[in-house]
Scaffold this active site. Structure first.
Site, PDB file in Angstrom:
ATOM      1  N   ASP A 136      42.589 -15.121 -43.005  1.00 46.05           N
ATOM      2  CA  ASP A 136      43.991 -15.489 -43.272  1.00 46.05           C
ATOM      3  C   ASP A 136      44.197 -17.007 -43.183  1.00 46.05           C
ATOM      4  O   ASP A 136      45.234 -17.526 -43.617  1.00 46.05           O
ATOM      5  CB  ASP A 136      44.948 -14.757 -42.310  1.00 46.05           C
ATOM      6  CG  ASP A 136      44.716 -15.073 -40.840  1.00 46.05           C
ATOM      7  OD1 ASP A 136      43.759 -15.815 -40.507  1.00 46.05           O
ATOM      8  OD2 ASP A 136      45.494 -14.578 -39.996  1.00 46.05           O
ATOM      9  N   TYR A 160      36.689 -25.635 -42.028  1.00 48.79           N
ATOM     10  CA  TYR A 160      36.319 -24.204 -42.085  1.00 48.79           C
ATOM     11  C   TYR A 160      37.157 -23.468 -43.122  1.00 48.79           C
ATOM     12  O   TYR A 160      36.624 -22.821 -44.040  1.00 48.79           O
ATOM     13  CB  TYR A 160      36.486 -23.553 -40.706  1.00 48.79           C
ATOM     14  CG  TYR A 160      36.533 -22.033 -40.776  1.00 48.79           C
ATOM     15  CD1 TYR A 160      35.402 -21.290 -41.132  1.00 48.79           C
ATOM     16  CD2 TYR A 160      37.710 -21.329 -40.511  1.00 48.79           C
ATOM     17  CE1 TYR A 160      35.445 -19.903 -41.227  1.00 48.79           C
ATOM     18  CE2 TYR A 160      37.769 -19.951 -40.598  1.00 48.79           C
ATOM     19  CZ  TYR A 160      36.632 -19.229 -40.957  1.00 48.79           C
ATOM     20  OH  TYR A 160      36.678 -17.854 -41.047  1.00 48.79           O
TER      21      TYR A 160
HETATM   22  P1  NAD Z   1      29.881 -15.167 -36.608  1.00 50.90           P
HETATM   23  O1  NAD Z   1      29.863 -16.639 -36.521  1.00 50.90           O
HETATM   24  O2  NAD Z   1      29.944 -14.359 -35.367  1.00 50.90           O
HETATM   25  O3  NAD Z   1      28.593 -14.655 -37.423  1.00 50.90           O
HETATM   26  C1  NAD Z   1      28.149 -15.276 -38.595  1.00 50.90           C
HETATM   27  C2  NAD Z   1      26.757 -14.725 -38.925  1.00 50.90           C
HETATM   28  O4  NAD Z   1      26.328 -15.308 -40.162  1.00 50.90           O
HETATM   29  C3  NAD Z   1      25.702 -15.086 -37.877  1.00 50.90           C
HETATM   30  O5  NAD Z   1      24.912 -13.959 -37.587  1.00 50.90           O
HETATM   31  C4  NAD Z   1      24.859 -16.175 -38.556  1.00 50.90           C
HETATM   32  O6  NAD Z   1      23.512 -16.186 -38.134  1.00 50.90           O
HETATM   33  C5  NAD Z   1      24.984 -15.755 -40.012  1.00 50.90           C
HETATM   34  N1  NAD Z   1      24.773 -16.887 -40.944  1.00 50.90           N
HETATM   35  C6  NAD Z   1      25.309 -18.136 -40.870  1.00 50.90           C
HETATM   36  N2  NAD Z   1      24.868 -18.896 -41.889  1.00 50.90           N
HETATM   37  C7  NAD Z   1      24.054 -18.097 -42.642  1.00 50.90           C
HETATM   38  C8  NAD Z   1      23.325 -18.283 -43.833  1.00 50.90           C
HETATM   39  N3  NAD Z   1      23.311 -19.469 -44.473  1.00 50.90           N
HETATM   40  N4  NAD Z   1      22.597 -17.252 -44.332  1.00 50.90           N
HETATM   41  C9  NAD Z   1      22.573 -16.054 -43.692  1.00 50.90           C
HETATM   42  N5  NAD Z   1      23.247 -15.819 -42.552  1.00 50.90           N
HETATM   43  C10 NAD Z   1      23.984 -16.818 -42.035  1.00 50.90           C
HETATM   44  O7  NAD Z   1      31.096 -14.804 -37.585  1.00 50.90           O
HETATM   45  P2  NAD Z   1      32.135 -13.594 -37.517  1.00 50.90           P
HETATM   46  O8  NAD Z   1      33.229 -13.933 -36.578  1.00 50.90           O
HETATM   47  O9  NAD Z   1      31.382 -12.325 -37.371  1.00 50.90           O
HETATM   48  O10 NAD Z   1      32.745 -13.698 -38.995  1.00 50.90           O
HETATM   49  C11 NAD Z   1      32.119 -13.000 -40.080  1.00 50.90           C
HETATM   50  C12 NAD Z   1      32.906 -13.280 -41.341  1.00 50.90           C
HETATM   51  O11 NAD Z   1      34.258 -12.858 -41.183  1.00 50.90           O
HETATM   52  C13 NAD Z   1      32.979 -14.765 -41.719  1.00 50.90           C
HETATM   53  O12 NAD Z   1      32.858 -14.862 -43.109  1.00 50.90           O
HETATM   54  C14 NAD Z   1      34.366 -15.201 -41.257  1.00 50.90           C
HETATM   55  O13 NAD Z   1      34.854 -16.237 -42.058  1.00 50.90           O
HETATM   56  C15 NAD Z   1      35.151 -13.920 -41.478  1.00 50.90           C
HETATM   57  N6  NAD Z   1      36.315 -13.730 -40.591  1.00 50.90           N
HETATM   58  C16 NAD Z   1      36.186 -13.847 -39.243  1.00 50.90           C
HETATM   59  C17 NAD Z   1      37.298 -13.587 -38.428  1.00 50.90           C
HETATM   60  C18 NAD Z   1      37.209 -13.692 -36.927  1.00 50.90           C
HETATM   61  O14 NAD Z   1      38.243 -13.581 -36.249  1.00 50.90           O
HETATM   62  N7  NAD Z   1      36.048 -13.862 -36.333  1.00 50.90           N
HETATM   63  C19 NAD Z   1      38.512 -13.218 -39.005  1.00 50.90           C
HETATM   64  C20 NAD Z   1      38.601 -13.129 -40.398  1.00 50.90           C
HETATM   65  C21 NAD Z   1      37.482 -13.359 -41.185  1.00 50.90           C
HETATM   66  O1  DAU Z   2      42.490 -16.164 -38.315  1.00 52.86           O
HETATM   67  C1  DAU Z   2      41.177 -15.767 -38.539  1.00 52.86           C
HETATM   68  C2  DAU Z   2      40.224 -16.767 -37.909  1.00 52.86           C
HETATM   69  O2  DAU Z   2      40.283 -16.556 -36.500  1.00 52.86           O
HETATM   70  C3  DAU Z   2      38.792 -16.633 -38.414  1.00 52.86           C
HETATM   71  O3  DAU Z   2      38.748 -16.935 -39.782  1.00 52.86           O
HETATM   72  C4  DAU Z   2      37.846 -17.567 -37.650  1.00 52.86           C
HETATM   73  O4  DAU Z   2      36.509 -17.337 -38.048  1.00 52.86           O
HETATM   74  C5  DAU Z   2      37.983 -17.270 -36.169  1.00 52.86           C
HETATM   75  O5  DAU Z   2      37.199 -18.192 -35.442  1.00 52.86           O
HETATM   76  C6  DAU Z   2      39.449 -17.378 -35.719  1.00 52.86           C
HETATM   77  O6  DAU Z   2      39.909 -18.749 -35.796  1.00 52.86           O
HETATM   78  P1  DAU Z   2      40.824 -19.402 -34.635  1.00 52.86           P
HETATM   79  O7  DAU Z   2      40.703 -20.851 -34.698  1.00 52.86           O
HETATM   80  O8  DAU Z   2      42.192 -18.795 -34.678  1.00 52.86           O
HETATM   81  O9  DAU Z   2      40.073 -18.773 -33.351  1.00 52.86           O
HETATM   82  P2  DAU Z   2      39.709 -19.395 -31.910  1.00 52.86           P
HETATM   83  O10 DAU Z   2      39.228 -18.264 -31.063  1.00 52.86           O
HETATM   84  O11 DAU Z   2      38.867 -20.594 -32.021  1.00 52.86           O
HETATM   85  O12 DAU Z   2      41.141 -19.851 -31.366  1.00 52.86           O
HETATM   86  C7  DAU Z   2      42.219 -18.953 -31.259  1.00 52.86           C
HETATM   87  C8  DAU Z   2      43.420 -19.752 -30.779  1.00 52.86           C
HETATM   88  O13 DAU Z   2      43.200 -20.156 -29.421  1.00 52.86           O
HETATM   89  C9  DAU Z   2      43.653 -21.030 -31.572  1.00 52.86           C
HETATM   90  O14 DAU Z   2      45.049 -21.258 -31.698  1.00 52.86           O
HETATM   91  C10 DAU Z   2      43.018 -22.132 -30.695  1.00 52.86           C
HETATM   92  C11 DAU Z   2      43.211 -21.590 -29.282  1.00 52.86           C
HETATM   93  N1  DAU Z   2      42.165 -21.924 -28.298  1.00 52.86           N
HETATM   94  C12 DAU Z   2      40.861 -21.716 -28.631  1.00 52.86           C
HETATM   95  C13 DAU Z   2      39.853 -21.998 -27.741  1.00 52.86           C
HETATM   96  C14 DAU Z   2      38.407 -21.778 -28.111  1.00 52.86           C
HETATM   97  C15 DAU Z   2      42.526 -22.407 -27.047  1.00 52.86           C
HETATM   98  O15 DAU Z   2      43.711 -22.573 -26.740  1.00 52.86           O
HETATM   99  N2  DAU Z   2      41.508 -22.659 -26.146  1.00 52.86           N
HETATM  100  C16 DAU Z   2      40.187 -22.497 -26.448  1.00 52.86           C
HETATM  101  O16 DAU Z   2      39.314 -22.796 -25.589  1.00 52.86           O
END
Ligand code: NAD
Ligand code: DAU
Length: 356
Positions: A136, A160
């Protein structure tokens, strides 16, 4: 017949949960292509080690030859692209890998998916899908009201989210121009088992357990929508199976919270499950310098997915967050091993003036 899905980034947080669901519950045949960056962790998938429906391949989605050979060898019915650099703070410190993997890597996958798609018989063509997992954050930041819908204009604010937005556009273009049967999901913040402890929820759990200061950026009032990871995984499966080709689906939990509310909830559950006499974990909250370019509020309208494809989340924030804390308490070995490497809970992405 058992379907074969090529999953990229399956050793990460969401991809790992997705593969466990697909292999253990759905008996699907999964090929996991993962580079094993700092965020990739094979411990997450250890229970699949001898499972005949699971194959792990270490490699880069940007590797031309490898991706071509892998697709040719396994003839997948779907490609599900999770692989990405995913942490906003790291994209502030060092954007290069975000551009390489998120944009060029996705481009490479699309090229090979298209070559393969063109070679398929009509029957296989009709069933093939390329699902791109996005976020999002591509929609930018909201004020006090309103929700992101699938037609909200893109307005990414971090390296990002800009790299994810770019990959979303390439995915769209491969459908519009070449007819590749793509689907894109844009999801809000996930939490749950196996999340790398650089992200807010596992970071706070880890630090609060050790009675370390709990870093809250800015005034703690930034808002995120939270979704339990298994619900995101079920949404992705639903979109692969029932989504309309070329469409985008927003995925969310309808659980908007200020960051400080999330941190307080974690402190209270830990005080209940791991009480220490005379100590209250809320006292550990420490307000720290804000993240540069910190988006104020994300909130998502997932009614298209709910109404058209009949998906809804199973966990509320209250039930999911409790399950998550319990999981980290029960799986301390997993977090301890993760924190053994290059990341040990330090602050990232603080300095926008450093050379990148
Ligand atoms: P993560 O960082 O936990 O995992 C990413 C994985 O991708 C890792 O296992 C890493 O080794 C692998 N990777 C990185 N570069 C690579 C490459 N060049 N080739 C092959 N593998 C590679 O990420 P996540 O939180 O599991 O997110 C997964 C997907 O979901 C991402 O595309 C992210 O943008 C999306 N997403 C994440 C969130 C969230 O809250 N975490 C929310 C919405 C969407
Ligand atoms: O919205 C979806 C996204 O959510 C994904 O696309 C990203 O991959 C995922 O990392 C996440 O992004 P955020 O930046 O929202 O997540 P993060 O956990 O880094 O931070 C969540 C919120 O908390 C953000 O407003 C920043 C704040 N934060 C984060 C950290 C690590 C703090 O206040 N303290 C912290 O130490």
């Amino acid at each position: 017949m058992t379907q074969t899905w090529l999953v990229t980034g399956g050793a990460g947080f969401i991809g790992g949960n997705f593969i466990l669901q697909q292999v253990l519950d759905k008996k699907r045949n999964i090929i996991n292509l993962d580079k094993l960056t700092y965020a990739g962790n094979l411990d997450t998938l250890a229970q699949l080690d001898n499972n005949e429906n699971y194959t792990f391949v270490q490699g880069d989605i940007g590797d031309n030859d490898l991706v071509a050979k892998l697709i040719e060898k396994h003839q997948p019915d779907a490609i599900v692209n999770f692989a990405a650099e995913s942490h906003v703070d790291r994209s502030i410190d060092a954007p290069d890998d975000f551009i390489t993997t998120n944009i060029l890597g996705t481009f490479n996958l699309l090229k090979h998916a298209l070559n393969y798609y063109k070679s398929l018989t009509n029957d296989k063509k009709n069933n093939f899908r390329f699902l791109h997992v996005s976020t999002d954050e591509v929609y930018g930041s909201l004020g006090d009201t309103g929700l992101f819908t699938e037609t909200t204009p893109y307005s990414p604010n971090s390296p990002y989210s800009a790299s994810k937005a770019s990959s979303d556009h390439l995915v769209r273009a491969y459908h519009h121009t070449y007819g590749l049967p793509v689907l894109t999901t844009n999801c809000s913040n996930n939490y749950g088992p196996f999340q790398f402890p650089e992200k807010l929820i596992p970071l706070i759990i880890t630090k609060a357990l050790n009675f370390e200061p709990l870093p809250v950026y800015g005034d703690g009032k930034n808002v995120r929508d939270w979704l339990y990871v298994e619900d995101h995984c079920s949404a992705i499966e639903t979109v692969i199976n029932k989504g309309k080709v070329g469409e985008v689906y927003n995925v969310g939990g309808n659980e908007e919270k200020q960051n400080i509310q999330v941190v307080h909830a974690l402190c209270d559950i830990l005080d209940e499950l791991r009480p220490v006499a005379g100590k209250c974990r809320r006292d550990l909250v420490t307000y720290v310098t804000d993240r540069p370019g910190h988006d104020q509020r994300y909130a998502i309208d997932s009614s298209k997915l709910q109404n058209q494809l009949d998906w809804s989340p199973s966990e509320s924030f209250n039930s999911g967050i409790r399950k998550t804390v319990q999981w980290y308490l029960d799986n301390k070995k997993w977090s301890d091993r993760v924190l053994d490497g290059s990341y040990a809970g330090q602050r990232l992405g603080q300095d926008r003036d450093r050379e990148v």
